[in-house]
Structure formats: C-alpha cells, structure tokens
Design a protein around this motif. Structure first.
Motif, PDB file in Angstrom:
ATOM      1  N   THR A  81       3.382   5.163   4.896  1.00  0.00           N
ATOM      2  CA  THR A  81       4.206   4.664   5.666  1.00  0.00           C
ATOM      3  C   THR A  81       5.447   3.944   6.071  1.00  0.00           C
ATOM      4  N   PRO A  82       5.780   3.877   7.021  1.00  0.00           N
ATOM      5  CA  PRO A  82       7.514   3.422   6.141  1.00  0.00           C
ATOM      6  C   PRO A  82       7.307   1.580   5.735  1.00  0.00           C
ATOM      7  N   ASP A  83       8.503   1.299   5.100  1.00  0.00           N
ATOM      8  CA  ASP A  83       8.574  -0.446   4.583  1.00  0.00           C
ATOM      9  C   ASP A  83       7.162  -1.503   3.674  1.00  0.00           C
ATOM     10  N   ASP A  84       6.558  -0.414   3.066  1.00  0.00           N
ATOM     11  CA  ASP A  84       4.851  -0.486   2.464  1.00  0.00           C
ATOM     12  C   ASP A  84       5.594  -1.428   1.283  1.00  0.00           C
ATOM     13  N   THR A  85       4.815  -1.995   0.593  1.00  0.00           N
ATOM     14  CA  THR A  85       4.105  -2.652  -0.396  1.00  0.00           C
ATOM     15  C   THR A  85       4.940  -2.162  -1.608  1.00  0.00           C
ATOM     16  N   ASP A  86       5.607  -2.264  -2.612  1.00  0.00           N
ATOM     17  CA  ASP A  86       6.016  -1.882  -3.884  1.00  0.00           C
ATOM     18  C   ASP A  86       4.697  -1.131  -5.008  1.00  0.00           C
ATOM     19  N   CYS A  87       5.426  -0.187  -5.560  1.00  0.00           N
ATOM     20  CA  CYS A  87       3.867   0.781  -6.667  1.00  0.00           C
ATOM     21  C   CYS A  87       4.421  -0.208  -7.543  1.00  0.00           C
ATOM     22  N   ASP A  88       3.350   0.284  -8.767  1.00  0.00           N
ATOM     23  CA  ASP A  88       3.383  -0.657  -9.397  1.00  0.00           C
ATOM     24  C   ASP A  88       3.149   0.356 -11.088  1.00  0.00           C
ATOM     25  N   PHE A  89       3.584   0.453 -11.889  1.00  0.00           N
ATOM     26  CA  PHE A  89       2.694   1.133 -12.598  1.00  0.00           C
ATOM     27  C   PHE A  89       3.212  -0.024 -14.664  1.00  0.00           C
ATOM     28  N   ILE A  90       3.071   0.503 -15.483  1.00  0.00           N
ATOM     29  CA  ILE A  90       3.298  -0.036 -16.988  1.00  0.00           C
ATOM     30  C   ILE A  90       3.291   1.351 -17.618  1.00  0.00           C
TER      31      ILE A  90
END
Length: 156
Positions: free
Chosen positions: A108-117
């Motif tokens: 969905t638009p404007d959702d939370t940031d994605c994370d990676f290491i």
C-alpha cells in the motif's frame, strides 16, 4: 493507454509519450510506472557517498534512480555500494521525485520504511516489484541471487 503488452512500445498516462522497450515480456502491471521516475531513497545515502552531510530520504535522490530490468525479471533496481557492513539501513521507493506516492514494506502507498543490514561486501541491490509494489533487497554480490533475496515486505 497502458493496454499494449507486446513488448514493443508503451504510451504512458503521465507524460503521454511512447517508450520503446525492446524484448520486454512482462505482465501488464509492469507498465504502470513506465515513463515515471522510480527512486530508492533512505538513510543509506551518506555511507554510499562517504559524505556525512549528504541528505537522506530525498525523494529525488540521483543515486537511487532505479532502472527497469525488462526482459529479465520485470523489476526496477539500483545497486548501492560503500555501505558499512553490519549497519542497519532504512529505505522506501518514491515516484516522480516527490513524497506524493511512496512504497515501503507493504503493498500500500505511504507505508513504513523497509529495513536491511548491509552484508560484508557493503553492496546491496534495492529492488521494486511493480506487479506487487513490494520492495526487496539483494544482499551482496552473487551470480545467482534467487536464494539471497531478503523480502523486505516481511519482518526483516
């Protein structure tokens, strides 16, 4: 008119211009972003540029300009270098250089940031799947990457 799926040409609704994509064999959902600026943005830019004052989360980030991988996997991607191994990063995809439409870790638009290491190599390929609006990361450099994708839409 995005009805052309022959792989020869597409007329975008945003610009009205025709864009030739030789050899493109993708489903029609792929065409919805052709002719638009698709950008990966996040807090990785300072390390990638090795400049602590470089702006982060800029929706017009030139280093994050994603390219079509048409004829391969029908996704947008950009490879980022010089990341710090083991450091956690966040990112999203923006359209047209603004925050009006952005995609995070959901479809969905404007959702939370994605994370990676970041892996030991400091190289990550950020991937946007236009058919599902999911974001993915390819961590490291591998010849065959299918088993190395971290699906950002899951809790990473």
């Amino acid at each position: 008119d995005l009805s052309s799926t022959s792989g020869i040409s597409v007329t975008t609704t945003t610009t009205g211009s025709s864009v030739a994509i030789p050899g493109l064999v993708c489903d029609s959902s792929f065409y919805q972003y052709v002719g638009r600026l698709v950008t990966a943005t996040g807090n990785w830019t300072q390390d990638a540029t090795q400049n602590a004052s470089y702006p982060i989360f800029d929706p017009k980030e030139p280093l994050g300009a994603m390219t079509l991988s048409a004829g391969e996997d029908c996704m947008y991607n950009v490879t980022v270098h010089n990341l710090v191994a083991g450091r956690a990063y966040r990112w999203k995809v923006t359209l047209d250089g603004t925050w009006d439409v952005s995609f995070g870790c959901s479809d969905t638009p404007d959702d939370t940031d994605c994370d990676f290491i970041a892996p030991a190599s400091g190289v990550v390929t950020l991937i946007f799947d236009p058919s599902s609006n999911h974001l993915l990361e390819k961590l490291g450099t591998y010849e065959s990457c299918d088993e190395y994708y971290a699906y950002a839409s899951l809790d990473v």
